[in-house]
Design an enzyme around this catalytic site. Structure first.
Site, PDB file in Angstrom:
ATOM      1  N   TYR A 139       0.841  -1.206   0.000  1.00 20.47           N
ATOM      2  CA  TYR A 139       0.000   0.000   0.000  1.00 20.47           C
ATOM      3  C   TYR A 139       0.869   1.247   0.000  1.00 20.47           C
ATOM      4  O   TYR A 139       2.066   1.188   0.299  1.00 20.47           O
ATOM      5  CB  TYR A 139      -0.980  -0.002   1.176  1.00 20.47           C
ATOM      6  CG  TYR A 139      -0.344  -0.109   2.557  1.00 20.47           C
ATOM      7  CD1 TYR A 139       0.013  -1.342   3.081  1.00 20.47           C
ATOM      8  CD2 TYR A 139      -0.110   1.038   3.331  1.00 20.47           C
ATOM      9  CE1 TYR A 139       0.590  -1.449   4.340  1.00 20.47           C
ATOM     10  CE2 TYR A 139       0.461   0.942   4.584  1.00 20.47           C
ATOM     11  CZ  TYR A 139       0.814  -0.300   5.086  1.00 20.47           C
ATOM     12  OH  TYR A 139       1.391  -0.395   6.324  1.00 20.47           O
ATOM     13  N   GLU A 148      14.063   5.680  -6.844  1.00 16.27           N
ATOM     14  CA  GLU A 148      14.230   4.376  -7.502  1.00 16.27           C
ATOM     15  C   GLU A 148      15.398   3.640  -6.898  1.00 16.27           C
ATOM     16  O   GLU A 148      15.359   2.429  -6.688  1.00 16.27           O
ATOM     17  CB  GLU A 148      14.447   4.572  -9.010  1.00 16.27           C
ATOM     18  CG  GLU A 148      14.469   3.271  -9.818  1.00 16.27           C
ATOM     19  CD  GLU A 148      15.844   2.626  -9.974  1.00 16.27           C
ATOM     20  OE1 GLU A 148      15.910   1.536 -10.568  1.00 16.27           O
ATOM     21  OE2 GLU A 148      16.847   3.170  -9.491  1.00 16.27           O
ATOM     22  N   GLU A 150       5.261   3.074  -4.828  1.00 14.97           N
ATOM     23  CA  GLU A 150       4.220   3.735  -4.026  1.00 14.97           C
ATOM     24  C   GLU A 150       3.129   4.296  -4.936  1.00 14.97           C
ATOM     25  O   GLU A 150       1.946   4.237  -4.614  1.00 14.97           O
ATOM     26  CB  GLU A 150       4.827   4.829  -3.139  1.00 14.97           C
ATOM     27  CG  GLU A 150       5.845   4.310  -2.121  1.00 14.97           C
ATOM     28  CD  GLU A 150       5.389   3.082  -1.353  1.00 14.97           C
ATOM     29  OE1 GLU A 150       4.280   3.093  -0.814  1.00 14.97           O
ATOM     30  OE2 GLU A 150       6.143   2.074  -1.320  1.00 14.97           O
ATOM     31  N   ASP A 189      15.887   3.612 -17.915  1.00 14.54           N
ATOM     32  CA  ASP A 189      16.626   3.982 -16.711  1.00 14.54           C
ATOM     33  C   ASP A 189      17.963   4.540 -17.188  1.00 14.54           C
ATOM     34  O   ASP A 189      18.059   5.729 -17.490  1.00 14.54           O
ATOM     35  CB  ASP A 189      16.761   2.728 -15.832  1.00 14.54           C
ATOM     36  CG  ASP A 189      17.397   3.004 -14.485  1.00 14.54           C
ATOM     37  OD1 ASP A 189      18.202   3.946 -14.393  1.00 14.54           O
ATOM     38  OD2 ASP A 189      17.114   2.284 -13.517  1.00 14.54           O
ATOM     39  N   GLY A 207      17.464   0.687 -23.333  1.00 12.34           N
ATOM     40  CA  GLY A 207      18.590   1.611 -23.271  1.00 12.34           C
ATOM     41  C   GLY A 207      19.730   1.068 -24.112  1.00 12.34           C
ATOM     42  O   GLY A 207      19.670  -0.064 -24.594  1.00 12.34           O
ATOM     43  N   TYR A 260      29.509   2.397 -12.769  1.00 10.00           N
ATOM     44  CA  TYR A 260      28.152   2.371 -12.211  1.00 10.00           C
ATOM     45  C   TYR A 260      28.112   2.844 -10.751  1.00 10.00           C
ATOM     46  O   TYR A 260      28.878   2.351  -9.912  1.00 10.00           O
ATOM     47  CB  TYR A 260      27.706   0.912 -12.344  1.00 10.00           C
ATOM     48  CG  TYR A 260      26.387   0.495 -11.789  1.00 10.00           C
ATOM     49  CD1 TYR A 260      25.208   1.061 -12.245  1.00 10.00           C
ATOM     50  CD2 TYR A 260      26.322  -0.523 -10.841  1.00 10.00           C
ATOM     51  CE1 TYR A 260      23.987   0.620 -11.749  1.00 10.00           C
ATOM     52  CE2 TYR A 260      25.112  -0.966 -10.349  1.00 10.00           C
ATOM     53  CZ  TYR A 260      23.948  -0.384 -10.802  1.00 10.00           C
ATOM     54  OH  TYR A 260      22.750  -0.827 -10.312  1.00 10.00           O
ATOM     55  N   SER A 297      15.837 -38.850  -5.837  1.00 10.75           N
ATOM     56  CA  SER A 297      14.387 -38.745  -5.676  1.00 10.75           C
ATOM     57  C   SER A 297      13.660 -38.868  -7.013  1.00 10.75           C
ATOM     58  O   SER A 297      12.461 -38.728  -7.086  1.00 10.75           O
ATOM     59  CB  SER A 297      14.021 -37.434  -4.989  1.00 10.75           C
ATOM     60  OG  SER A 297      14.312 -36.357  -5.842  1.00 10.75           O
ATOM     61  N   HIS A 304       2.411 -11.894 -10.360  1.00 16.51           N
ATOM     62  CA  HIS A 304       2.441 -12.401 -11.735  1.00 16.51           C
ATOM     63  C   HIS A 304       2.977 -13.831 -11.721  1.00 16.51           C
ATOM     64  O   HIS A 304       4.047 -14.079 -11.172  1.00 16.51           O
ATOM     65  CB  HIS A 304       3.337 -11.501 -12.579  1.00 16.51           C
ATOM     66  CG  HIS A 304       3.022 -11.528 -14.047  1.00 16.51           C
ATOM     67  ND1 HIS A 304       3.151 -12.665 -14.806  1.00 16.51           N
ATOM     68  CD2 HIS A 304       2.585 -10.552 -14.890  1.00 16.51           C
ATOM     69  CE1 HIS A 304       2.806 -12.379 -16.066  1.00 16.51           C
ATOM     70  NE2 HIS A 304       2.450 -11.108 -16.136  1.00 16.51           N
ATOM     71  N   GLY A 325      17.628 -11.317  -8.243  1.00 17.46           N
ATOM     72  CA  GLY A 325      17.191  -9.930  -8.078  1.00 17.46           C
ATOM     73  C   GLY A 325      17.047  -9.183  -9.376  1.00 17.46           C
ATOM     74  O   GLY A 325      15.969  -8.682  -9.674  1.00 17.46           O
ATOM     75  N   TYR A 326      18.082  -9.124 -10.183  1.00 18.82           N
ATOM     76  CA  TYR A 326      17.978  -8.403 -11.451  1.00 18.82           C
ATOM     77  C   TYR A 326      17.333  -9.272 -12.518  1.00 18.82           C
ATOM     78  O   TYR A 326      16.379  -8.886 -13.163  1.00 18.82           O
ATOM     79  CB  TYR A 326      19.367  -7.993 -11.982  1.00 18.82           C
ATOM     80  CG  TYR A 326      20.091  -6.929 -11.219  1.00 18.82           C
ATOM     81  CD1 TYR A 326      19.549  -5.656 -11.052  1.00 18.82           C
ATOM     82  CD2 TYR A 326      21.352  -7.178 -10.692  1.00 18.82           C
ATOM     83  CE1 TYR A 326      20.246  -4.668 -10.379  1.00 18.82           C
ATOM     84  CE2 TYR A 326      22.055  -6.187 -10.015  1.00 18.82           C
ATOM     85  CZ  TYR A 326      21.501  -4.935  -9.856  1.00 18.82           C
ATOM     86  OH  TYR A 326      22.196  -3.967  -9.201  1.00 18.82           O
TER      87      TYR A 326
END
Ligand SMILES: *[C@@H]1O[C@H](CO)[C@@H](O)[C@H](O)[C@H]1NC(C)=O
Ligand SMILES: *[C@@H]1O[C@H](CO)[C@@H](O)[C@H](O)[C@H]1NC(C)=O
Ligand SMILES: *[C@@H]1O[C@H](CO)[C@@H](O)[C@H](O)[C@H]1NC(C)=O
Ligand SMILES: *[C@@H]1O[C@H](CO)[C@@H](O)[C@H](O)[C@H]1NC(C)=O
Ligand SMILES: *[C@@H]1O[C@H](CO)[C@@H](O)[C@H](O)[C@H]1NC(C)=O
Ligand SMILES: [Zn+2]
Length: 808
Positions: free
Chosen positions: A303, A458, A467, A487, A558, A570, A671, A759, A769-770
């Site tokens: 939220y 970000e 948000e 980005d 990009g 970076y 297994s 999703h 993560g990326y």
């Protein structure tokens, strides 16, 4: 609710959450009250009159008739395209880049940049507003990293001697004014924990899940130690997360030049500012949030962070152990202190010797731990606050009230500069908006509403965009056709898109219409010099909440750097205007090109009468993803494969494999006789079955869309208005199907252990993560060898596939 929304957005139609079956709604519209029929009739009229060529672009007079009182379209799509290709300018992009990189703009710290951005957009003719949220963020106070050695004295006494005090700063360079700004941002990690820890060090390679598994198997003690890990491959917060779970005290992350490609000092290249190699003192700042579990403000999962809302505990979303980012210059003494202690990286497996780049500086890449009389002191002090941040939101109202395209880029940076991340994107977005402003001045109005966003926060964890999405969720789910993200728009010359499969077609079409700045072969387009790869949506930028929470098809695009191009430093002070001007994009020509790309993508999505999606591309991609699941299962069940001996892979495959949570292949193989594995294998066939139906329906829909497109191109005399009206309503129907297709893949309960991710097809890999994981529920169940859960996910996915086919 809508009354709390900011005025601008409140004026855009905000719908109730969408009912499950849009067909039913359409049918109601058509059959119930006279009032409804009239509304439907007028929308149909509006659409058909806007959609159908009325000849204005051809300067004929025979077919200039328009519906009385309805404004005629003054710019054809072709004319709009011309404006959008002609307007973006390198010189302007350079000007915007210079502005954004003139001073620090850490999340929540630079209101004047938000105001400046809003004013610019209004100057360009786009009505804009600042939308703020109160979010939980940290700012750096103090830090220290030192190597201590115990000195024994006569009489048995001993004292700790500081053998190395890390500078934790980046060198000031005369050539680059960004590096000497008095208010430049210290090196630190977003959402890192405060703490003061001292202990022996262990080298943990990239700190992937399997790196830690290798260390555990080799009996290397991790508990009570401090990890030194190289950056790369997976999101940095997940490195800290696993170290924390294994009882480590703290984490040091450094940038190994071995990961920099061909342009290294070891290969004889000069370092920035004299050459393309990394400056040895460059430090990668960044967030250590547990991004794959819960992006956005960690105190308000699911939220919006409005003033006064309840706040949740943060311990599952951000680390409790301290961490610091350092340069390889500062890492050298620590890595050398490990020489001779514990196993060496090459004693493990080839995944440990990939890209080790500091042997020539005397590092042996021993794992350690260092003996008890050689320790590191890591001290990190962060100030945590609730503070406003500021998204800038601009709107161009379209003719169709409930079809919306959102286009965004973040504005906040870890450093005063940020010429690449994110302000190449900000410069590009400004040029795109300026071009749309010019089209408006020439009388253009889009079919669909376009919302532009300059996100704040970000870098800490997609905070501003998350948000906002949470704030406007019902409306976004109802109305949004697509979200377009950029980005780092430019850090090299190599086009690198990620996209939901529905949008593949748009990327191909648009890039083929734009000249590449590379004219080695005269006339070649961006499409000609592109390798045609479109990666799946993972995370790491502002599309995440749109794609994974709201089920809105996204693309992110990009120009990235090849391994032979200048090293992009970076999140360091050297991602500066000077670097961009000298190495990244001299002349800002790739900025101009990306502004054309973003503009045309937006125009196609917002202004082509038929939304240019390809449903069949989605169905085919889903089929490939099911095959990937089957391959993973086969590989996992084959006793001959070992995590440590599989062939060396490209970066993505490497980190996907190394992020797997499998304990060992041997236990999986044993297994394989298990009947539940067999039953799972068989259940996957049901997905293929459901996909056959979906593919057939999707292909039909695309074909139908193509037929309507052909009809649109035919000349229809004005007196055949009933035919026009019918065509308008058929187009409306197709567009509605396209709009809601991605939404079919949402599962309200969310993924296992991460309820905000809804999703079932796409999510960031739990331990990468990326990178994007496909069918995360299935993939994670295979890793966990939980065949019951795997079958549960087959059921969930199958019902979504069937539902999607039904809706088409
Ligand atoms: C968009 O349209 C609404 C009415 O539907 C209006 O209130 C609002 O001011 C318009 N916004 C812009 C930016 O033109
Ligand atoms: C905000 O950004 C502007 C433009 O980059 C810069 O000149 C200014 O110094 C920054 N302000 C603060 C308070 O950091
Ligand atoms: C950190 O802890 C050590 C003791 O372990 C202490 O000597 C040092 O003063 C502390 N540093 C700070 C900045 O508090
Ligand atoms: C790790 O320790 C266990 C138990 O002490 C031992 O059986 C095993 O051989 C050790 N493994 C290595 C690689 O040293
Ligand atoms: C420029 O285009 C040529 C010809 O297509 C290609 O071989 C070359 O790799 C391109 N160079 C860059 C930097 O994109
Ligand atoms: Zn960024």
């Amino acid at each position: 609710m809508s009354s709390e929304r900011t005025p601008l957005i409140a004026k855009v139609r905000v719908a109730e959450p969408r009912p499950r079956y849009p067909h039913a709604v359409l049918r109601r519209f058509c059959t119930v009250a006279l009032a409804s029929i009239l509304i439907w009739f007028f929308i149909g009229v509006a659409i058909s009159m806007t959609l159908l060529p009325d000849g204005s672009s051809h300067h004929h007079h025979d077919d200039k008739w328009t519906w009385p009182g309805h404004p005629k379209r003054k710019l054809s799509y072709e004319q709009l395209q011309r404006v959008l290709l002609d307007n973006p300018s390198s010189r302007r992009a350079e000007e915007w880049s210079r502005y954004y990189t003139a001073g620090p703009h850490l999340a929540g710290k630079n209101y004047s940049q938000a105001v400046w951005t809003k004013n610019k957009w209004e100057e360009f003719g786009i009505k804009s507003d600042i939308v703020s949220y109160d979010v939980y963020l940290n700012y750096p106070v103090d830090h220290r990293l030192a190597l201590l050695e115990k000195e024994k004295h006569a009489h048995g006494a001993s004292t700790w001697k500081v053998s190395y005090e890390a500078s934790l700063t980046e060198d000031v360079l005369d050539e680059d004014p960004s590096t000497s700004l008095p208010n430049r941002v210290p090196t630190f990690h977003g959402y890192s924990a405060s703490g003061n820890v001292t202990g022996p060090v262990v080298y943990v390679n990239y700190a992937t899940y399997q790196d830690f598994e290798d260390l555990i198997r080799a009996n290397v003690t991790l508990k009570g130690k401090i990890a030194i890990a190289r950056y790369g491959g997976i999101f940095r917060g997940l490195k800290v997360k696993r170290a924390q779970e294994l009882g480590m005290l703290g984490v040091i992350l450094y940038s190994d030049p071995g990961d920099d490609g061909k342009n290294t000092e070891e290969n004889g290249e000069k370092s920035y500012p004299d050459g393309p190699a990394r400056h040895p003192s460059s430090v990668q700042r960044g967030s250590v949030q547990f991004l794959s579990v819960s992006p956005g403000d960690p105190t308000t999962p699911g939220y919006a962070s409005k003033p006064g809302v309840p706040r949740q505990p943060v311990d599952t979303a951000i680390p409790s152990i301290p961490s610091v980012p350092i340069s390889y210059l500062d890492a050298l003494p620590i890595l050398k202190a490990l020489n001779g202690h514990g196993p060496k990286a090459d004693d493990f497996n080839k995944y440990w010797t990939r890209n080790t780049g500091l042997q020539y500086k005397g590092v042996h890449y021993n794992v350690g731990p260092t003996p008890d009389d050689v320790v590191v002191n890591l001290y990190n002090e962060q100030d945590y606050v609730y503070t406003p941040l500021w998204n800038v939101i601009g709107v161009i109202n379209g003719t169709i009230p409930d079809e919306v395209v959102v286009v965004g880029n973040h504005r906040d940076a870890w450093i005063a500069g940020g010429a690449g991340d994110p302000n190449s994107g900000s410069a590009v977005l400004n040029e795109a908006i300026r071009s749309f402003g010019e089209a408006i001045r020439q009388g253009w109005k889009p079919l669909r509403t376009i919302v532009f966003a300059s996100w704040d926060g970000e870098e800490y964890g997609l905070v501003g965009s998350t948000e906002w999405v949470e704030d406007y969720m019902p409306w976004l789910k109802d109305a949004t056709v697509a979200y377009v993200n950029t980005d780092v728009s430019v850090r090299g010359t190599y086009l690198s898109p990620n996209a939901a499969p529905l949008l593949d077609n748009v990327i191909h079409a648009v890039t083929a219409a734009i000249q590449s700045p590379n004219q080695t072969v005269p006339g070649q387009t961006v499409h000609d010099v592109w390798d045609k790869r479109i990666r799946t949506m993972g995370s790491g930028s502002d599309f995440t909440a749109f794609q994974d929470f709201a089920g809105i098809p996204c693309l992110d695009i990009g120009f990235t750097a090849r391994s032979d191009e200048p090293v992009y430093q970076y999140h360091s002070n050297y991602d500066s205007f000077h670097w961009m001007e000298k190495f990244g994009d001299p002349g800002f020509v790739y900025h101009r090109t990306m502004a054309q790309v973003i503009s045309l993508i937006t125009a196609q999505l917002a202004d082509l009468p038929i939304i240019p999606f390809r449903a069949a591309d989605y169905a085919h991609a889903l089929d490939r993803y099911v095959k990937q699941v089957e391959d993973k299962l086969d590989e996992a069940l084959s006793p001959s494969t070992e995590l440590t001996t599989a062939p060396l892979l490209n970066d993505e495959a490497y980190f996907e494999l190394r992020s797997s949570t499998r304990k060992s292949f041997a236990s999986l193989a044993s297994s394989s006789s298990d009947s539940s594995v067999e039953s799972f294998k068989i259940s996957l066939k049901r997905l293929h079955e459901a996909l056959r139906k979906l593919t057939a329906r999707a292909t039909e829909l695309d074909k139908h869309a193509d037929e309507l497109k052909q009809k649109l191109e035919q000349h229809v005399p004005w007196w055949k208005w009933p035919a026009k009206l019918k065509l308008g309503s058929k187009i409306r129907e197709v567009n509605t199907k396209y709009k809601y297709l991605e939404r079919s893949f949402l599962f309200e309960e969310g993924l296992d252990g991460r309820p905000v991710f809804k999703h079932v097809v796409f999510a960031p890999g739990l331990w990468t993560g990326y990178a994007g994981a496909v069918f995360p529920g299935l993939m994670e169940s295979i890793d966990a060898q939980d065949w019951t859960n795997a079958e549960r996910w087959v059921d969930i996915i199958e019902s979504r596939l069937k539902n999607a086919a039904h809706r088409l």
